[in-house]
Design a protein around this motif. Structure first.
Motif, PDB file in Angstrom:
ATOM      1  N   ASP A 207      11.847  26.026  39.444  1.00 52.46           N
ATOM      2  CA  ASP A 207      13.224  25.593  39.230  1.00 52.46           C
ATOM      3  C   ASP A 207      13.418  24.236  39.911  1.00 52.46           C
ATOM      4  O   ASP A 207      12.683  23.895  40.840  1.00 52.46           O
ATOM      5  CB  ASP A 207      14.191  26.623  39.821  1.00 52.46           C
ATOM      6  N   LYS A 208      14.396  23.492  39.469  1.00 52.11           N
ATOM      7  CA  LYS A 208      14.633  22.167  40.053  1.00 52.11           C
ATOM      8  C   LYS A 208      14.950  22.242  41.542  1.00 52.11           C
ATOM      9  O   LYS A 208      14.728  21.288  42.291  1.00 52.11           O
ATOM     10  CB  LYS A 208      15.755  21.442  39.308  1.00 52.11           C
TER      11      LYS A 208
ATOM     12  N   SER B 206      11.481  19.594  46.748  1.00 52.53           N
ATOM     13  CA  SER B 206      12.250  20.334  45.745  1.00 52.53           C
ATOM     14  C   SER B 206      11.450  20.372  44.451  1.00 52.53           C
ATOM     15  O   SER B 206      10.521  19.573  44.255  1.00 52.53           O
ATOM     16  CB  SER B 206      13.601  19.661  45.501  1.00 52.53           C
ATOM     17  N   GLY B 207      11.816  21.282  43.546  1.00 56.69           N
ATOM     18  CA  GLY B 207      11.109  21.360  42.274  1.00 56.69           C
ATOM     19  C   GLY B 207      11.171  20.051  41.507  1.00 56.69           C
ATOM     20  O   GLY B 207      10.183  19.621  40.883  1.00 56.69           O
ATOM     21  N   GLU B 208      12.301  19.391  41.566  1.00 57.30           N
ATOM     22  CA  GLU B 208      12.464  18.116  40.872  1.00 57.30           C
ATOM     23  C   GLU B 208      11.536  17.050  41.454  1.00 57.30           C
ATOM     24  O   GLU B 208      10.897  16.288  40.714  1.00 57.30           O
ATOM     25  CB  GLU B 208      13.924  17.672  40.979  1.00 57.30           C
TER      26      GLU B 208
ATOM     27  N   LEU C 190       9.779  22.319  34.643  1.00 56.75           N
ATOM     28  CA  LEU C 190      10.843  23.152  35.188  1.00 56.75           C
ATOM     29  C   LEU C 190      11.105  24.307  34.236  1.00 56.75           C
ATOM     30  O   LEU C 190      11.280  24.091  33.028  1.00 56.75           O
ATOM     31  CB  LEU C 190      12.112  22.321  35.385  1.00 56.75           C
TER      32      LEU C 190
END
Length: 331
Positions: free
Chosen positions: A173-174, A265-267, A278
Motif C-alpha cells: 500500500d502507498k 513508505s510504500g510510495e 501498489l
C-alpha cells in the motif's frame, strides 16, 4: 413452669453415655458427608479435565483438514495465500518451518495458479529469513509457471523484506512501511548499577572471550570491534540477497541510504525500486494471477499446540533475550 424444656443432664443420665454416643454418631455422619462431597468434587474436576483434554485432542486431530475444506468449494484454479505475521523466529507463527511447509503444500497443489505471501512483520532472525528466501527460489525454479507475489500490508521490514525480495514481484500500500535493510543486536550494561549496589560479579569461563556479551562486565574495545564485524558481515549478506532478488529493478543500488536501515513508505519504496507496484492481495489475485478464489495455506497451530507452547515457554530463553545474549536481528 412444668412444661419448660430443660437441657439433658449428661452427668445424671447413666453417666452421659447415651447422649455422648448420639453426638459422636452425628459427628461421624457429618464428617462422612463432607468427605463424600470432597470426593465428588475431585471426581467432577477429573472428568471435566478429561473432557477438556479430549476436546483439545479432537481439535488437533481435525485441524489439518482445514485447508482441504477451504479448497473443496473452490473452482479449477485458485490463488494460494500464506500469511507471514509477527516476529520471524524459530517456534513463532512466522518460523521458517511454518512458512516453508505452507509454501510446499501450495506448490504441490496442481490447482494453485499463483502464491501470495501476505506480509505484516517487523523482521527477526536472519537465519529463519534466509531459509525461507532459499526455499522460495528453489520452488520457483521447480515450477516457474507458479508465480510468487509478496504483498506487504502494514509493515514489511528487515527480515520480512529479506523474504519478500525472493518473490517474483512485491506489492504494498502507498502507506505501508517497507525496507529497514540493516542488522541490530541490542543489550544492556549493568556495571555502574552493580557498583552502586556494592555487588561483585564473579564469572568463571574457559576461553578469553567466552563471556564477551555479559551485561554485568565492562565492554572491551577489541570485543566490540569483533561483534561489529559479525553484524557487518550479516548486513553484507542481507544486501547481497536483496540485490540478487530484486536485480535491475532497484533504481539506485548505490543510493547512500538504501541499505542504511531506514524504512520507507510504500510510495517511496516504489520510487526506489524496492517494490513493483501498489496494490492489495485481492488486486494481485484478481488482476495479476487471474484467479479470484483465494485459499489460505497458512500453517496454523492447533489449540493443543498453542496450549503446549504457552505452558512450556522457556524462562531461560526470556532471560537470555533480556540480558542481551540474543543473536543478530534483521531490522
Amino acid at each position: 413452669m412444668a412444661d419448660e424444656w430443660k437441657a439433658p443432664n449428661t452427668e445424671q443420665n447413666n453417666g452421659g453415655t447415651g447422649d455422648e454416643r448420639s453426638w459422636k454418631l452425628l459427628e461421624k455422619a457429618l464428617l462422612a458427608s463432607v468427605q463424600e462431597q470432597r470426593r465428588s468434587r475431585r471426581w467432577g474436576i477429573f472428568f471435566k479435565l478429561l473432557a477438556f483434554i479430549y476436546l483439545l485432542g479432537m481439535l488437533a486431530l481435525f485441524s489439518p483438514l482445514a485447508n482441504w475444506e477451504k479448497a473443496a468449494g473452490k473452482g479449477d484454479q485458485y490463488t494460494a495465500l500464506i500469511d507471514v505475521r509477527g516476529m520471524i523466529a524459530d517456534k513463532e507463527d512466522a518460523s521458517a518451518d511454518n512458512i516453508i511447509g505452507s509454501l510446499r503444500k501450495a506448490f504441490e497443489d496442481s490447482k494453485v495458479k499463483g502464491v501470495i505471501l501476505r506480509i505484516n512483520s517487523p523482521g527477526g532472525s536472519p537465519v529463519q529469513a534466509g531459509y525461507v528466501y532459499d526455499e522460495i527460489r528453489r520452488l520457483r525454479a521447480q515450477r516457474p509457471q507458479v508465480k510468487v507475489y509478496a504483498v506487504i500490508t502494514d509493515l514489511g521490514a528487515s527480515g520480512a523484506y529479506y523474504i519478500a525480495s525472493a518473490a517474483d514481484e512485491i506489492y504494498a500500500d502507498k502507506a505501508s512501511l517497507v525496507g529497514s535493510i540493516g542488522v541490530t543486536a541490542a543489550g544492556y550494561g549493568f556495571v555502574g548499577t552493580m557498583e552502586k549496589l556494592g555487588v561483585e560479579r564473579r564469572a568463571y569461563t574457559s576461553g578469553e572471550h567466552k563471556a564477551f556479551l555479559d551485561p554485568f562486565q565492562p565492554a572491551r574495545e577489541d570485543e566490540t570491534r569483533f561483534w561489529q564485524g559479525v553484524l557487518d558481515t550479516t548486513h553484507k549478506q542481507f544486501i547481497a540477497q536483496v540485490k540478487q532478488g530484486r536485480g535491475e529493478r532497484l533504481k539506485d543500488k548505490d543510493h547512500p541510504e538504501l541499505f542504511s536501515g531506514l524504512i520507507w513508505s510504500g510510495e517511496q519504496a516504489l520510487q526506489l525500486g524496492l517494490i513493483d507496484g501498489l496494490g492489495s492481495s485481492s488486486f494481485v489475485a484478481r488482476d495479476l494471477i487471474k484467479a479470484d478464489d483465494i485459499v489460505d495455506f497458512t500453517t496454523e497451530q492447533s489449540p493443543l499446540d498453542r496450549f503446549s507452547k504457552r505452558l512450556g515457554a522457556s524462562v531461560a530463553e526470556h532471560i537470555a533475550l533480556w540480558a542481551g545474549f540474543s543473536g543478530p536481528t534483521l531490522r
